[in-house]
Design a protein around this motif. Structure first.
Motif: not given
Length: 500
Positions: A372-393
């Protein structure tokens, strides 16, 4: 209309109630982050980097601060349900809002399952014969009851659960410093030799430090919870930025000092035990130091920490579903709230992670946590990157349209935003090279492929509606968004092409 306790919300059957206070926001943020990532998953980090795990915690703390500050800057302007998911919808396009929120919902559902499995492992420290599945089921029922209550009750309950673990971490650090420097009754001073013995401070080299960051990142997942609470905060403009900054600074201090104490008191190889997850490194350290009753007391504390984190994550999943329903990307019934202000239909669906945890705990036991750790950390990293991309926009479009700056502007952006984005991308790639985490890519890539397909199918069926778009609404109020089809057209207002 006027709500109980003097709170005016204008609530409808789909509107959340603003009843969370500033002190509750800070503790809920801490509660979402301080969980098994620190108390159990740190064994995995230590097994990769040894004493240099301390450096990994310092670096990731800085990245977490960037993310929390970026979120505070955005939600102070748009304190809406769905938080960063809704903001991604407004500033990057409807596809981004869809992918971000459904990804976040999925990983938090999985994270909830991981937390209750960890809680069951902690119970087995005292009663090894208790079936793991039984503990998982009991804890799951308790979490559902708390989340079905009023948001004020949830906030108060989570406040005290978080207070227990924060206080315990402080006591652990203080006792650890005493044990290191002068010793405790029956336990002589350990000194700091363990930081450089057993292979030195960098037993696995710098590459080990970088690999350890994958597990350390998981310890900071949850720092985004404060932004999600903005829609239910009594005063989001004042309380959200303050809570976000206080939370990350406190986390950084607690984590770095706590891990330093753990690695100083006992040899890192003994603490990590090859990355074994049969007990917390914090418990092992107190066992090794022979502190009377210390290990049992710490096990109780980390049990409450796991339950607190699971409780907060279950809260997050229901709010994400509520937000998706508001945009038409989930069934409308999931957007309804009870008289107490809880989106109970969304809560029912969000208990899927608890059901998965119960099923996995029957056959796989403690190995289920790593999966469960491996699956959730993958998605969490993608979400964090989307947050940072949203901030730049967010910064770019607000400047283009002459909209006022947020009162919580992040220092150093867009440079800090870009550096954090690149760091998270590198950590995401490294998960493919860590034993036990390859499942993250095996599941993650098909999941995102299905999610993109689901978006286009959903978008084609629901038409070109642009309801609940906070940027569109702000542009309409300011009179700056009517270049094509009126202010109700977000693409005309933001310069985005149609994406559906």
């Amino acid at each position: 209309m006027a709500e109980p306790d003097g709170v005016t919300t204008g609530a409808t059957e789909h509107q959340l109630h603003r009843r969370l206070t500033g002190r509750q926001l800070t503790m809920i943020g801490l509660g979402g982050a301080i969980g098994t990532g620190l108390f159990l998953g740190s064994a995995l980090a230590i097994s990769q980097a040894g004493p240099a795990t301390i450096i990994a915690f310092v670096v990731v703390a800085l990245v977490a601060l960037v993310i929390a500050w970026a979120l505070a800057e955005m939600v102070t302007v748009h304190p809406t349900a769905g938080a960063f998911g809704t903001i991604a919808h407004s500033y990057m396009g409807r596809w981004a809002g869809f992918v971000t929120r459904w990804t976040y919902w999925t990983i938090q559902v999985i994270a909830v399952g991981g937390e209750v499995i960890a809680a069951g492992i902690y119970v087995q420290y005292w009663w090894p014969t208790v079936p793991l599945w039984l503990a998982v089921v009991v804890f799951s029922v308790a979490l559902i009851v708390v989340n079905a209550a009023t948001v004020r009750f949830f906030g108060e309950f989570e406040y005290w659960l978080s207070m227990i673990k924060v206080s315990a971490i402080v006591v652990f650090i203080l006792l650890g410093i005493l044990l290191i420097t002068v010793g405790l009754p029956g336990a002589p001073a350990t000194g700091v030799d363990n930081l450089t013995s057993d292979g030195g401070f960098f037993p696995m080299g710098l590459s080990g430090v970088f690999l350890a960051m994958v597990f350390v990142v998981f310890s900071f997942i949850g720092t985004e919870v404060v932004s999600v609470t903005a829609a239910e905060a009594e005063n989001p403009t004042r309380d959200v930025p303050r809570a976000a900054r206080q939370m990350v600074v406190r986390l950084a201090i607690f984590y770095v000092l706590a891990i330093a104490v753990v690695l100083t008191i006992a040899p890192w190889s003994q603490t990590a035990q090859g990355g074994s997850l049969d007990a917390s490194p914090f418990v092992r350290v107190l066992d090794a130091a022979q502190v009377p009753g210390g290990a049992s007391l710490m096990n109780f504390v980390i049990l409450t920490a796991a339950l607190s984190s699971a409780n907060t994550n279950l809260y997050l999943t229901t709010r994400m579903l509520h937000s998706l329903a508001g945009h038409g990307y989930a069934p409308a019934a999931l957007g309804k709230v009870s008289r107490s202000g809880a989106p109970r239909n969304a809560l029912v669906l969000s208990t899927a992670g608890l059901a998965i945890a119960a099923a996995l705990s029957v056959n796989q036991g403690a190995d289920a946590y790593l999966a469960l750790f491996g699956i959730s950390v993958f998605g969490a990293l993608v979400v964090w990157m989307m947050i940072l991309a949203s901030h730049a926009r967010f910064r770019l479009l607000r400047r283009q349209h002459g909209l006022p700056d947020s009162p919580a502007r992040m220092w150093g952006a867009p440079v800090t935003t870009g550096l954090a984005f690149l760091f998270l991308g590198a950590v995401l790639v490294s998960t493919a090279f860590i034993d036990g985490l390859q499942i993250a890519w095996k599941v993650g890539i098909p999941f995102f492929a299905l999610l993109v397909i689901a978006y286009f199918v959903t978008a084609s069926r629901r038409g070109d509606s642009a309801s609940n778009d906070p940027l569109r609404d702000e542009l309409a109020l300011s009179g700056r968004g009517a270049s094509r089809g009126g202010a109700g057209e977000p693409e005309a207002a933001t310069g985005r092409p149609d994406d559906a």
